[in-house]
Design an enzyme around this catalytic site. Structure first.
Site, PDB file in Angstrom:
ATOM      1  N   ARG A  31       8.377   9.105 -25.935  1.00 36.07           N
ATOM      2  CA  ARG A  31       7.688   9.881 -26.958  1.00 36.07           C
ATOM      3  C   ARG A  31       8.057   9.486 -28.385  1.00 36.07           C
ATOM      4  NH1 ARG A  31      10.058  15.982 -25.980  1.00 36.07           N
ATOM      5  NH2 ARG A  31       9.831  16.314 -28.190  1.00 36.07           N
ATOM      6  N   HIS A  61       5.654   7.127 -54.439  1.00 36.65           N
ATOM      7  CA  HIS A  61       6.225   8.376 -53.946  1.00 36.65           C
ATOM      8  C   HIS A  61       5.521   9.582 -54.533  1.00 36.65           C
ATOM      9  CE1 HIS A  61      10.033   6.087 -52.650  1.00 36.65           C
ATOM     10  NE2 HIS A  61       9.121   6.111 -51.727  1.00 36.65           N
ATOM     11  N   GLU A  86       6.710  20.150 -17.914  1.00 32.56           N
ATOM     12  CA  GLU A  86       6.885  18.945 -18.720  1.00 32.56           C
ATOM     13  C   GLU A  86       6.921  17.701 -17.854  1.00 32.56           C
ATOM     14  OE1 GLU A  86       9.801  20.055 -22.239  1.00 32.56           O
ATOM     15  OE2 GLU A  86      10.500  20.858 -20.337  1.00 32.56           O
ATOM     16  N   ASN A 106       4.543  17.355 -25.085  1.00 37.53           N
ATOM     17  CA  ASN A 106       5.262  16.196 -25.628  1.00 37.53           C
ATOM     18  C   ASN A 106       5.921  15.421 -24.480  1.00 37.53           C
ATOM     19  OD1 ASN A 106       4.627  17.477 -28.000  1.00 37.53           O
ATOM     20  ND2 ASN A 106       6.651  18.350 -28.301  1.00 37.53           N
ATOM     21  N   ASP A 107       6.639  16.171 -23.645  1.00 41.07           N
ATOM     22  CA  ASP A 107       7.294  15.499 -22.518  1.00 41.07           C
ATOM     23  C   ASP A 107       6.311  15.186 -21.405  1.00 41.07           C
ATOM     24  OD1 ASP A 107      10.008  14.980 -23.134  1.00 41.07           O
ATOM     25  OD2 ASP A 107      10.359  17.139 -23.209  1.00 41.07           O
ATOM     26  N   CYS A 114       2.757  24.554 -25.532  1.00 41.47           N
ATOM     27  CA  CYS A 114       3.643  24.642 -26.694  1.00 41.47           C
ATOM     28  C   CYS A 114       4.038  23.264 -27.231  1.00 41.47           C
ATOM     29  CB  CYS A 114       4.893  25.459 -26.378  1.00 41.47           C
ATOM     30  SG  CYS A 114       5.930  24.713 -25.133  1.00 41.47           S
ATOM     31  N   ARG A 156      13.389  27.027 -29.675  1.00 39.83           N
ATOM     32  CA  ARG A 156      14.226  25.923 -29.192  1.00 39.83           C
ATOM     33  C   ARG A 156      15.674  26.301 -29.490  1.00 39.83           C
ATOM     34  NH1 ARG A 156       9.617  22.486 -31.320  1.00 39.83           N
ATOM     35  NH2 ARG A 156       8.965  21.178 -29.576  1.00 39.83           N
ATOM     36  N   ARG A 176      13.661  29.714 -24.931  1.00 38.22           N
ATOM     37  CA  ARG A 176      13.855  28.635 -23.963  1.00 38.22           C
ATOM     38  C   ARG A 176      15.347  28.445 -23.764  1.00 38.22           C
ATOM     39  NH1 ARG A 176      11.652  22.689 -25.161  1.00 38.22           N
ATOM     40  NH2 ARG A 176      13.403  22.568 -26.614  1.00 38.22           N
TER      41      ARG A 176
HETATM   42  C1  PEP Z   1       7.465  19.527 -25.135  1.00 34.48           C
HETATM   43  O1  PEP Z   1       8.060  18.701 -24.426  1.00 34.48           O
HETATM   44  O2  PEP Z   1       6.230  19.491 -25.333  1.00 34.48           O
HETATM   45  C2  PEP Z   1       8.200  20.598 -25.798  1.00 34.48           C
HETATM   46  C3  PEP Z   1       7.570  21.560 -26.438  1.00 34.48           C
HETATM   47  O3  PEP Z   1       9.549  20.524 -25.750  1.00 34.48           O
HETATM   48  P1  PEP Z   1      10.428  19.609 -26.767  1.00 34.48           P
HETATM   49  O4  PEP Z   1       9.470  19.011 -27.751  1.00 34.48           O
HETATM   50  O5  PEP Z   1      11.412  20.526 -27.388  1.00 34.48           O
HETATM   51  O6  PEP Z   1      11.020  18.629 -25.823  1.00 34.48           O
HETATM   52 MG    MG Z   2      10.145  19.023 -23.909  1.00 34.51          MG
END
Ligand code: PEP
Ligand code: MG
Length: 815
Positions: free
Chosen positions: A711, A438, A677, A700-701, A745, A545, A581
């Protein structure tokens, strides 16, 4: 009136139970205090908070304390120890089930019953349910193994096995159910151990590939079993994509030294020795079982507060994954097996300090006897926490960790490592430990170069001696000759130059080589994040967020409350644009106060804008708060999870209504856009672009939906790569056809391998976590847009993300 205190691991659960109880008393006054959760969302119980709640609930007529599971009971017992004698004498700990007991207790207290009467009424709260089902459920004797329960098994896939962090998650989750859950390592043929005891679970020695059996019995046996198996299927939340540092063979170095790479980077400086201060246990007689037990519990409570503080600091500095190291320490502090052992020793006449030390020795020895070196190394963690408590029992302070240069020590406890100041500690050399200890993990998180496992010889280096170390290779040179020192210094200077240049340039615009500005915004999830973003040089908030305002509570925040929080964020950013958002709830982020039917596939269900359009009152209030703020500061409003033009038209209609309600026309700095997304949104960029002022791509989405790869699933981490050409093609299409400015983003925006590609595709704004802003700005300054566009064009035709990274690598690393 008798007061009531609700002790629960979950604040949300406690609030909901109290709301239910209040409903039952039909407006009659009843005094209920809550001591639940470590914060809004973290499960846990805190004896100090419980003692405060009991004191607040006590109006001279006593209190009844209702608890949920496991350690809630231990914490409540400890809380009694912390109270004034008078208040303690009036408090009754009640064994009733939390929800049924609370409802009955509230009714009895509202009717003027004494504390004893309330507790007795609550104790019979299950009678109705039991008679309804005919036979009362037989209670399991405390501590009995769940011999006749439901069973299941899982195979450990985590490279280091069921080590402290996943074991801590298993224990915390198993404790949360009203069930007796036991586990055993079938591969080694170990005995069954209670899943509620971290010390027992960790000593199963469950390595990668071992099969672990689970059995559960009791009221929630099925739920507990399902939950633990689901958790195991997700590797107990371990990030399997994170590179596991190899444990390299020690590198022979200067005179008689050898070390293993523990934290990358170059460290040069004079040695500063930190002596390991062993705790000496005085040979004093016991003052009696009760005072000795009480002294120990007070010491544990004090250490728990310290560990919680260090955990919060580590989460802030390094993220929640590294901070989770401290969860295992917190669990050890209320480990039933450990505390049971100590209590027995105290009751048989030992004083608190020797009793605690002996019990800790036993557990540390069990870890030390395991064959796996990683699990063996956990013995040091047990001793570290053990020493912290021992010092607290004896009223000793831990030796101060101040000094500058290269720190040399036998080992560091996680708490010590977490508190090292990178500004003064240029490197760390440890006699013990490994790349997976650690101390090493926390040194990496703090950016301090470290070499571990050097052996006792390192402790013999005289303080003040010059040393040079390379934490990526394990190389250590004591008293290096001038040319070697110069070479180390050159290596260090190259790395530091880039970091310093990035930090120095953080506050200025990020302009590409050919003069195009790319804005770098911050992704925020709290007001505190906004302050950090401003300090890190954010040009704007590219994604707020807003879920943080809505989750973990029993009702939606009011419009005024939301407005006040948005104003604080705007103020922290000093008038820079904030992109708010709208609520991205539903699916995997359900709101307790908005009923939502169960969905087989929540990520493809009612989430984001779909959820908002089904609950217009919720989003209308949010839009009103946002429009009000837009009259004071530039605001972009952004709708998440859009898939159709009709959704956008409906959302804009709600926004128009909010503008009309707020009065004085459309605020000058107000923009409205959507997140891209869903692949469908990218493919319809041209049509959607007619209805919005901007697009922000949530990679991400977008990546998870494009590749059909969940994800959060570590098994799919390689597949779910934002640099997949399919994702890049969609981003390129949005930039080319959308007709409005495009930002990114998602996490991809902070990946330096993606900077040139994204700008080459036409993205002109990146929004990243506040900490990443300086390096992203620095990377943008190295981009030549013409070369970036060529690179992007080639990347679109690449076979997969690995080939894309190779193309990026061939164009040279970030400057
Ligand atoms: C994303 O989906 O890339 C995003 C920025 O939204 P979240 O990660 O809050 O779903
Ligand atoms: Mg998202």
């Amino acid at each position: 009136m008798t007061g009531i205190v609700v002790v629960s691991h979950s604040r949300a659960l406690a609030r909901a139970a109290v709301a239910l109880a209040e409903e039952m008393v039909h407006g009659q006054a009843v005094r209920i205090e809550i001591a639940a959760g470590l914060d809004e969302t973290t499960f846990g119980t805190d004896a100090v908070r419980i003692s405060e709640a009991i004191a607040a609930a006590d109006r001279g007529e006593g209190t009844v304390v209702l608890m949920d599971l496991g350690s809630a009971v231990l914490s409540a017992e400890l809380a009694l120890d912390l109270l004034d004698d008078e208040i303690r004498s009036r408090a009754v700990l009640c064994a009733a089930p939390l929800v049924e007991g609370l409802v009955v207790a509230a009714v009895a207290a509202a009717g003027g019953a004494s504390a004893q009467e309330v507790a007795a009424e609550a104790g019979g709260a299950l009678a109705g349910k039991q008679s309804h089902f005919g036979t009362p459920a037989p209670a399991l004797p405390a501590g009995t193994a769940a011999a006749d329960g439901l069973t299941g098994e899982f195979t450990v896939d985590i490279p280091h096995g069921l080590h402290a962090r996943p074991a801590a998650r298993l224990v915390a989750q198993a404790r949360a159910f009203d069930a007796q859950v036991d586990v055993r390592n079938r591969t080694t043929g170990s005995a069954w151990v209670p899943a509620s005891s971290l010390s027992r679970v960790a000593t199963l020695g469950a390595l990668a590939g071992h099969v672990v059996e689970i059995r559960a019995s009791g009221a929630q046996a099925a739920e507990a079993l399902d939950h633990v198996l689901a958790l195991a299927a997700h590797n107990f939340g371990e990030d399997m994509s994170a590179p596991v540092p190899a444990v390299p063979a020690p590198v022979a170095t200067g005179p008689g030294l050898a070390g293993v790479a523990a934290s990358p980077g170059i460290g040069v400086g004079p040695v500063w020795i930190r002596a390991a201060a062993a705790v000496t246990i005085p040979d004093v007689p016991s003052l009696g079982a009760a005072p000795e037990w009480r002294r120990l519990r007070e010491a544990i409570a004090a250490v728990r507060r310290v560990v919680q503080r260090v955990r919060v600091q580590t989460a802030r500095a390094a993220g929640d994954t590294d901070a989770a190291i401290f969860d295992a320490h917190l669990l050890l502090l209320d480990d039933v097996d450990l505390l049971g052992d100590v209590r027995e020793r105290i009751e048989s006449g030992q004083a608190a300090a020797p009793a605690w030390a002996a019990a800790i020795d036993r557990i540390a020895a069990e870890f030390g006897a395991l064959t796996d070196p990683y699990l063996q190394a956990r013995a040091a963690d047990v001793r570290a926490v053990g020493d912290q408590v021992l010092r607290a029992v004896l009223g000793e302070n831990a030796p101060a960790a101040t000094g500058s240069g290269v720190l040399v020590a036998a080992d560091l406890t996680p708490a010590e490592a977490a508190e090292l100041d990178p500004a003064s500690v240029t490197g760390v050399l440890l006699a013990h430990g490994s790349a997976t200890s650690h101390a090493a993990i926390l040194a990496r998180a703090r950016g301090i170069p470290a070499v571990a496992g050097i052996g006792a010889a390192v402790l013999a280096i005289p303080p003040g001696t010059a040393v040079a170390l390379d934490g990526s290779t394990g190389e250590v040179v004591v008293d290096p000759p001038p040319d070697v020192l110069a070479a180390f210094r050159d290596r260090a200077a190259g790395l530091a130059r880039r970091r310093d240049r990035a930090l120095a340039g953080a506050g200025t615009r990020a302009v590409t080589q050919d003069g195009t500005e790319v804005l770098v915004g911050a992704n925020l999830g709290s007001v505190a994040d906004a302050a950090q973003a401003a300090r890190s040089g954010a040009d704007l908030a590219g994604l707020v967020r807003t879920e943080f305002l809505f989750l973990g509570r029993t009702e939606a925040p009011t419009v005024d409350e939301q407005e006040a929080v948005y104003r604080k964020i705007a103020e922290a950013l000093g008038g820079r644009r904030i992109t708010l958002r709208t609520l991205d709830a539903g699916g995997d982020k359900p709101l307790g106060y908005v009923p939502q039917p169960r969905e087989d596939n929540p990520f493809l269900g009612i989430r984001g804008l779909r959820h908002s359009l089904l609950h217009p009152a919720l989003i209308s209030g949010q839009l009103l708060a946002m429009v009000r703020i837009a009259r004071e500061t530039p605001v972009s409003i952004m709708f998440p999870m859009v898939s159709t033009v009709a959704e956008v038209i409906a959302a804009r209609r709600l926004l128009d209504t909010a503008i009309a309600l707020a009065g004085s026309g459309t605020p000058a700095g107000l923009a409205a856009g959507i997140m891209v997304e869903v692949p469908a949104a990218a493919l319809k960029a041209r049509a959607l672009g007619r209805h919005v002022d901007f697009f922000s791509i949530g990679t991400n989405d977008l990546t998870q939906y494009t590749l059909a790869a969940e994800r959060g699933n570590p098994e799919l981490a390689t597949l779910s790569d934002g640099l997949d050409p399919a994702v890049l093609r969609l981003i390129g299409m949005v930039c080319r056809e959308g007709g409005v400015p495009v930002s990114v983003c998602g996490e991809l925006a902070a990946d330096e391998d993606a900077t040139a590609l994204l700008t080459g595709l036409g993205v002109r704004e990146l929004s990243v976590s506040p900490r990443a802003i300086p390096l992203v700005k620095d990377a943008i300054r190295g981009v030549d847009l013409k070369a970036a566009a060529d690179l992007a064009a080639r990347a679109l035709d690449a076979a997969g993300p690995a080939e894309v990274r190779a193309l990026v690598g061939a164009c040279g690393p970030p400057r």
